[in-house]
Design an enzyme around this catalytic site. Structure first.
Site: not given
Length: 389
Positions: A39, A126, A129, A174, A224
């Site tokens: 993404d 993952g 949240s 997300d 990340y």
């Protein structure tokens, strides 16, 4: 929202604020079926919103204080509307606080309020949240401030909070899945253009089973950002060599087969290879789902995990162990890690008749090797963020 949950949330709010909430909102988590770490490279993803998520009970107050409490964390916080800067001491409250700050930067004046959050998602698993708490806060503020932002605009606002306020260079997936999800559908998104399609999640005799390693994702945020930087380095090399690319996702598999010789750093080559092949797998997976070819969809999921382990190196012992155990279970036609990696969850397609045996066998074998008991969630695809009361 079940009556018992509504009663419990109202009761908890009364204990927190000495009055009943005026409104309740809900934002789901998400599971990504395939399309990991694509993404932020403007690529393709295929997530679904969950029926688990974050509830928010609210009531305004006459002063300029914002009181926040979560039923999932021990710390409660009191902030002043005029002082909403990030602080590492403010723990989970930085997520809603960052969203509030973003609305202030758009010119809106925040009222004082009491906010009680209650999440049914496991923290650090993952399942997004953080995006769930961001989006439920943004949706609530958009509603009460009459800001008129679309769900897409709210998702982009929350992504900006994650990037600039929290400091995690995440992509849009997300927040977009949490905001635009629909019951019994997955969301096929081209994150570079935000074009999206709701695809019926017609799984026939199969269910989505999420398995939580119960290993907290301690490296996820730092790695990340590291992976994103490596992708940017790979892109820069290709651009310098004359390839007209705005992102790695502009690379086709054919072009990459020709171009990979110019990326001499083996680590960067592997990172680019994952992005290119994962984008291809997402598009194939969506085609297979539409054609009701679930076994080929499952094969794409298996290939995705192997790429995430070998080329992107974001799995780790526990996730790889679950993958090795689950792929060999009777009735499981596909399995892979989902989320940022280094712990968290896998997502598997399991035949209804074998779910109980799948849970029992996987739990026994995983616990035997790790001394950790995994948790399982048989997942349904739910609606995006919404107001309940």
């Amino acid at each position: 929202m079940e009556t018992i949950e509504r009663h419990s949330l109202t009761k908890a709010f009364q204990a927190f604020a000495n009055e009943e909430p005026s409104s309740i909102y809900f934002s789901p988590g998400r599971v990504n079926l395939i399309g990991e770490h694509t993404d932020y490279n403007n690529g393709y993803v295929f997530p679904a919103a969950l029926t688990m998520g974050t509830y928010l009970a609210i009531r305004f107050r006459p002063d300029q204080l914002i009181q926040m409490k979560s039923e999932n964390f021990p710390e409660s916080f009191t902030h002043v509307t005029s002082s909403l800067s990030y602080s590492s001491d403010h723990s989970w409250s930085n997520y809603p606080k960052g969203v509030m700050r973003a609305f202030q930067e758009l010119g809106y004046t925040l009222p004082g309020m009491n906010l009680l959050y209650y999440g049914t998602l496991p923290n650090g698993a993952g399942l997004s949240s953080s995006a769930s708490i961001e989006m439920v806060t943004a949706f609530f503020l958009n509603d009460v401030l009459d800001a008129g932002l679309s769900r897409s605009e709210l998702a982009q606002l929350c992504q900006k909070v994650e990037n600039d306020y929290i400091g995690v260079n995440s992509g849009i997936m997300d927040q977009y899945a949490v905001g635009l999800g629909k019951e019994a559908h997955a969301l096929f998104i081209h994150t570079g253009t935000l074009e999206h399609e709701l695809v019926p999640l017609a799984l026939g005799a199969y269910s989505i089973v999420i398995t939580n390693t119960n290993k907290k994702r301690g490296l996820a945020d730092s790695k990340y950002n590291e992976r994103r930087s490596e992708c940017e380095q790979g892109l820069h090399i290709l651009q310098k060599e004359g390839y007209p690319l705005d992102s790695l996702s502009d690379l086709t598999t054919a072009t990459w087969a020709q171009a990979k010789t110019v990326v001499t750093n083996n680590t960067l080559k592997k990172r680019v290879n994952h992005v290119v092949t994962e984008n291809s797998r997402v598009k194939q997976a969506v085609t297979f789902l539409k054609a009701h070819d679930l076994k080929s969809l499952g094969a794409c999921m298996n290939e995705s995990h192997r790429s995430l382990a070998d080329d992107y190196e974001v799995t780790g012992y526990e996730l790889d162990l679950l993958y090795m155990i689950q792929k060999d279970q009777e009735g499981c036609i596909g399995t892979r890690m989902t989320g940022a990696g280094f712990g968290g969850c896998t997502v598997s397609l399991v035949h209804h008749d074998y779910i109980d045996a799948f849970k029992e066998n996987v739990s026994f074998l995983y616990e035997q090797k790790t001394s950790i008991k995994p948790d399982f969630y048989v997942s349904l695809a739910g609606d995006g963020v919404k107001k309940l009361d």
